[in-house]
Design an enzyme around this catalytic site. Sequence first.
Site, PDB file in Angstrom:
ATOM      1  N   GLU A  73       0.835  -1.206   0.000  1.00  0.00           N
ATOM      2  CA  GLU A  73       0.000   0.000   0.000  1.00  0.00           C
ATOM      3  C   GLU A  73       0.870   1.258   0.000  1.00  0.00           C
ATOM      4  O   GLU A  73       0.554   2.234  -0.685  1.00  0.00           O
ATOM      5  CB  GLU A  73      -0.926   0.020   1.223  1.00  0.00           C
ATOM      6  CG  GLU A  73      -1.921  -1.135   1.281  1.00  0.00           C
ATOM      7  CD  GLU A  73      -3.065  -1.044   0.274  1.00  0.00           C
ATOM      8  OE1 GLU A  73      -3.081  -0.136  -0.562  1.00  0.00           O
ATOM      9  OE2 GLU A  73      -3.951  -1.916   0.335  1.00  0.00           O
ATOM     10  N   GLU A 104      -5.268   5.191  -0.267  1.00  0.00           N
ATOM     11  CA  GLU A 104      -4.086   4.404   0.102  1.00  0.00           C
ATOM     12  C   GLU A 104      -3.692   4.696   1.552  1.00  0.00           C
ATOM     13  O   GLU A 104      -3.226   3.795   2.263  1.00  0.00           O
ATOM     14  CB  GLU A 104      -2.913   4.679  -0.849  1.00  0.00           C
ATOM     15  CG  GLU A 104      -3.170   4.417  -2.334  1.00  0.00           C
ATOM     16  CD  GLU A 104      -3.688   3.027  -2.689  1.00  0.00           C
ATOM     17  OE1 GLU A 104      -3.803   2.165  -1.798  1.00  0.00           O
ATOM     18  OE2 GLU A 104      -4.007   2.808  -3.875  1.00  0.00           O
ATOM     19  N   HIS A 107      -5.893   2.604   3.590  1.00  0.00           N
ATOM     20  CA  HIS A 107      -5.459   1.204   3.564  1.00  0.00           C
ATOM     21  C   HIS A 107      -4.248   1.004   4.478  1.00  0.00           C
ATOM     22  O   HIS A 107      -4.174   0.029   5.220  1.00  0.00           O
ATOM     23  CB  HIS A 107      -5.133   0.760   2.132  1.00  0.00           C
ATOM     24  CG  HIS A 107      -6.308   0.887   1.192  1.00  0.00           C
ATOM     25  ND1 HIS A 107      -6.223   0.722  -0.157  1.00  0.00           N
ATOM     26  CD2 HIS A 107      -7.618   1.180   1.445  1.00  0.00           C
ATOM     27  CE1 HIS A 107      -7.420   0.904  -0.709  1.00  0.00           C
ATOM     28  NE2 HIS A 107      -8.267   1.188   0.247  1.00  0.00           N
ATOM     29  N   TYR A 113      -4.109  -0.550  12.266  1.00  0.00           N
ATOM     30  CA  TYR A 113      -5.219  -0.957  13.148  1.00  0.00           C
ATOM     31  C   TYR A 113      -5.168  -2.467  13.426  1.00  0.00           C
ATOM     32  O   TYR A 113      -5.347  -2.909  14.563  1.00  0.00           O
ATOM     33  CB  TYR A 113      -6.514  -0.560  12.455  1.00  0.00           C
ATOM     34  CG  TYR A 113      -7.816  -0.826  13.178  1.00  0.00           C
ATOM     35  CD1 TYR A 113      -8.049  -0.341  14.463  1.00  0.00           C
ATOM     36  CD2 TYR A 113      -8.843  -1.534  12.541  1.00  0.00           C
ATOM     37  CE1 TYR A 113      -9.279  -0.575  15.098  1.00  0.00           C
ATOM     38  CE2 TYR A 113     -10.061  -1.755  13.156  1.00  0.00           C
ATOM     39  CZ  TYR A 113     -10.273  -1.274  14.443  1.00  0.00           C
ATOM     40  OH  TYR A 113     -11.486  -1.499  15.044  1.00  0.00           O
ATOM     41  N   GLU A 177      -1.890  -3.546  -8.225  1.00  0.00           N
ATOM     42  CA  GLU A 177      -3.247  -3.464  -7.674  1.00  0.00           C
ATOM     43  C   GLU A 177      -4.203  -4.454  -8.341  1.00  0.00           C
ATOM     44  O   GLU A 177      -5.209  -4.821  -7.750  1.00  0.00           O
ATOM     45  CB  GLU A 177      -3.780  -2.038  -7.830  1.00  0.00           C
ATOM     46  CG  GLU A 177      -2.913  -1.013  -7.128  1.00  0.00           C
ATOM     47  CD  GLU A 177      -3.566   0.361  -7.058  1.00  0.00           C
ATOM     48  OE1 GLU A 177      -3.695   1.001  -8.116  1.00  0.00           O
ATOM     49  OE2 GLU A 177      -3.942   0.774  -5.959  1.00  0.00           O
ATOM     50  N   GLU A 211      -9.792  -0.893  -4.529  1.00  0.00           N
ATOM     51  CA  GLU A 211      -8.784  -1.259  -5.530  1.00  0.00           C
ATOM     52  C   GLU A 211      -9.409  -1.483  -6.907  1.00  0.00           C
ATOM     53  O   GLU A 211      -8.781  -1.221  -7.922  1.00  0.00           O
ATOM     54  CB  GLU A 211      -8.006  -2.506  -5.107  1.00  0.00           C
ATOM     55  CG  GLU A 211      -7.156  -2.336  -3.849  1.00  0.00           C
ATOM     56  CD  GLU A 211      -6.143  -1.212  -3.920  1.00  0.00           C
ATOM     57  OE1 GLU A 211      -5.805  -0.757  -5.023  1.00  0.00           O
ATOM     58  OE2 GLU A 211      -5.703  -0.769  -2.836  1.00  0.00           O
ATOM     59  N   HIS A 214      -9.387   1.823  -8.376  1.00  0.00           N
ATOM     60  CA  HIS A 214      -8.027   2.254  -8.749  1.00  0.00           C
ATOM     61  C   HIS A 214      -7.632   1.620 -10.084  1.00  0.00           C
ATOM     62  O   HIS A 214      -7.103   2.280 -10.973  1.00  0.00           O
ATOM     63  CB  HIS A 214      -7.004   1.849  -7.682  1.00  0.00           C
ATOM     64  CG  HIS A 214      -7.291   2.413  -6.327  1.00  0.00           C
ATOM     65  ND1 HIS A 214      -6.585   2.071  -5.202  1.00  0.00           N
ATOM     66  CD2 HIS A 214      -8.227   3.295  -5.905  1.00  0.00           C
ATOM     67  CE1 HIS A 214      -7.075   2.705  -4.163  1.00  0.00           C
ATOM     68  NE2 HIS A 214      -8.082   3.461  -4.553  1.00  0.00           N
TER      69      HIS A 214
HETATM   70 MN    MN Z   1      -4.846   1.215  -4.577  1.00  0.00          MN
HETATM   71 FE    FE Z   2      -4.740   0.317  -1.666  1.00  0.00          FE
END
Ligand code: MN
Ligand code: FE
Length: 331
Positions: A73, A104, A107, A113, A177, A211, A214
């Site tokens: 990422e 991103e 992500h 987390y 990706e 994604e 993307h």
């Molecule tokens: Mn991405």
């Molecule tokens: Fe991503």
Amino acid sequence: MPIINSSKTDPNKILPMTYLWARQHYKDGIANNWTPEEVSMQKDVEQWKSPQVLSDEERRLILWNLGFFSTAESLTANNIVLAVYNHVTNPESRQYLLRQAFEEAVHTDTFIYCCDTLGLDPDEIYNMYQTIPSIREKDEFVVDLTRSVLDPGFNTEGLENVQQFVRDLVGFYVIMEGIFFYAGFAMMLALKRQNKMVGIGEQFEYIMRDESLHLAFGCDLINTIKVENPEIWTQAFQDEIVELITRSVALEQRYAHDACPNGLLGINADQFSEYVEYIADRRLERIGLPRVYGRQNPFPWMSQSTDLAKEKNFFETRVTEYRTGASLTWD
Ligand code: MN
Ligand code: FE
């Protein structure tokens, strides 16, 4: 005005727009807004701590996927901000790139987390791109392919430089990706279907939904550059891109076998490999290249799980659905 190499483009003047697809991807991204903290990790923490729920192989697979995605990422984010944004001066495309860069960051935040809630060793997770060969090889493949675009002296003028820029776009959007993420997505969603680590599984579903946008933006950008610079799309260049994609498929298949040598309940490791071939064909077609593998989708449930317009039980979980009615299609 062309999407790259136009001295007439004013990056500060977004209206009137030339590329309405870029605007649409931006709006779809906004409609998909989410943050990792909205997904409860309570059950995952219980399962992770319990000696009964997860096998050693499943734990290893989860760690590998966290290890791969956590650095992939940031590599992707860096490429958007440091390479793509420099050369795509069209304002509505830049608006989308800013949105993607934020996603991103979300992500990246997801893996912070997960490390925090599960109490994972960050050095172990974040070093996996160096310590695990089949992760390192994927990252190196993309980074090697895209290194020259990061050179401060690089520009997109001339046939060879446009081709080099398209290699960068293929490297990150189509391969990273669009292919390198998908064995991991399939593994984590297969676990979720068995009610294992459902919080992480849901986060992976949200990431996969992002994604797929993307990837759609990246392919539209590549296809626009092709239309506007038809001289770059020689047979030799097409063959080269097909070859890059088939090499990336082999790397992803190796990763799938290493991460999941004995499969997951009801799924053998070869099916992950077939799935990678199936999605690679979809990517090839999306940028106007012929299919290579001709596979059927071994996991039809993967395309269903990208339809996250799910009816959440209000009393059990927070509603994380921000969509406002726009209809979306998924790759
Ligand atoms: Mn991405
Ligand atoms: Fe991503």
